[in-house]
Write a protein that holds these residues in place. Sequence first.
Motif, PDB file in Angstrom:
ATOM      1  N   LYS A 161      37.592  38.538  39.770  1.00 18.04           N
ATOM      2  CA  LYS A 161      36.585  37.729  40.451  1.00 18.04           C
ATOM      3  C   LYS A 161      37.192  37.204  41.747  1.00 18.04           C
ATOM      4  O   LYS A 161      38.097  36.369  41.738  1.00 18.04           O
ATOM      5  N   GLN A 163      36.901  34.931  44.769  1.00 17.78           N
ATOM      6  CA  GLN A 163      36.202  33.753  45.284  1.00 17.78           C
ATOM      7  C   GLN A 163      36.405  33.740  46.795  1.00 17.78           C
ATOM      8  O   GLN A 163      37.545  33.746  47.276  1.00 17.78           O
ATOM      9  N   SER A 191      31.085  34.752  45.822  1.00 23.44           N
ATOM     10  CA  SER A 191      31.947  35.461  44.869  1.00 23.44           C
ATOM     11  C   SER A 191      31.589  36.932  44.809  1.00 23.44           C
ATOM     12  O   SER A 191      30.488  37.346  45.198  1.00 23.44           O
TER      13      SER A 191
END
Length: 293
Positions: A161, A163, A191
């Motif tokens: 993930k 960010q 994201s």
Amino acid sequence: MKKLGLKSFAALTLLLVSLTGCAADNQNVLDPQGPVARTQFHLIVWSFILMALVVLGVFIIFIVVLVKNGKKNNPNYDPEDDGNVKLEVTWTVIPIIIVILLAIPTVKSTYDLEKPPKTAEAKTPMTIVVTSADWKWVFRYPEQNIETVNYVAIPSDRPIKFQLQAKGAMNSFWVPSLGGQAYTMPNMKMSLWLQADHPGDYLGRGANFTGKGFAHMQFHVLAKSDSDFNKWVQHVKSTAPPITQKKYDEIMKPGTVGRMTFSSTPKDDRADIDMSSGDMSGMDMGGMHHGQH
């Protein structure tokens, strides 16, 4: 008729070249190397098939009309102006069907890509904070407490993930072989989920023009096996220097730099992005969520 055929062939060739032109420098959107990229690739293929059917249908109708009426030359011909209900219904319903056939898989893919890839649901996701600046990319590993510039190492076959945030100009984070692009914005929470199937070196870049240093807005995603990634983390911690706030501020100033690796992250001005609330997932520049550019 020949001129029209040549123009159509040239247009189709140009389209294929533009789609495959990113193959150089490991930027091949038609050679997906992860589940996110494959989902988007299938959507591209489906869209292309529908467009090809539309073009083929138009050409068939065009040729039929030419063959059927091309030799007629009746100056006294007076066409009826009452309209044709069947034809009007047909050319109204067909575009609606095409839009539905495009919309359903697009919406489904959009929501599916908001979550970790289903192929790796049993694996613990990893979070990396990405900061775009003029003209470099900075990657922070909250779990490992290390920082890199202009390259990022990730474990393969594991959902990542990213960010996303920006210092200065807005940009777009894009790794063509692994998935589509998403915005980076100052003071905005964004994201993007990506995952690499296999170890490899995948080129990424900014997709928004940001001035004279735009050509240098490139980075490499180094996908490693779990064991190699852990070795890399330990190597960084034992050999790379810590980053100071002063050094971090220098990096953030407009300018170009090479690859850098640090065994720590600055304590100030680097607060984690809380993606649990208010998260606005990156929307693709090309009209598809995390789509290809």
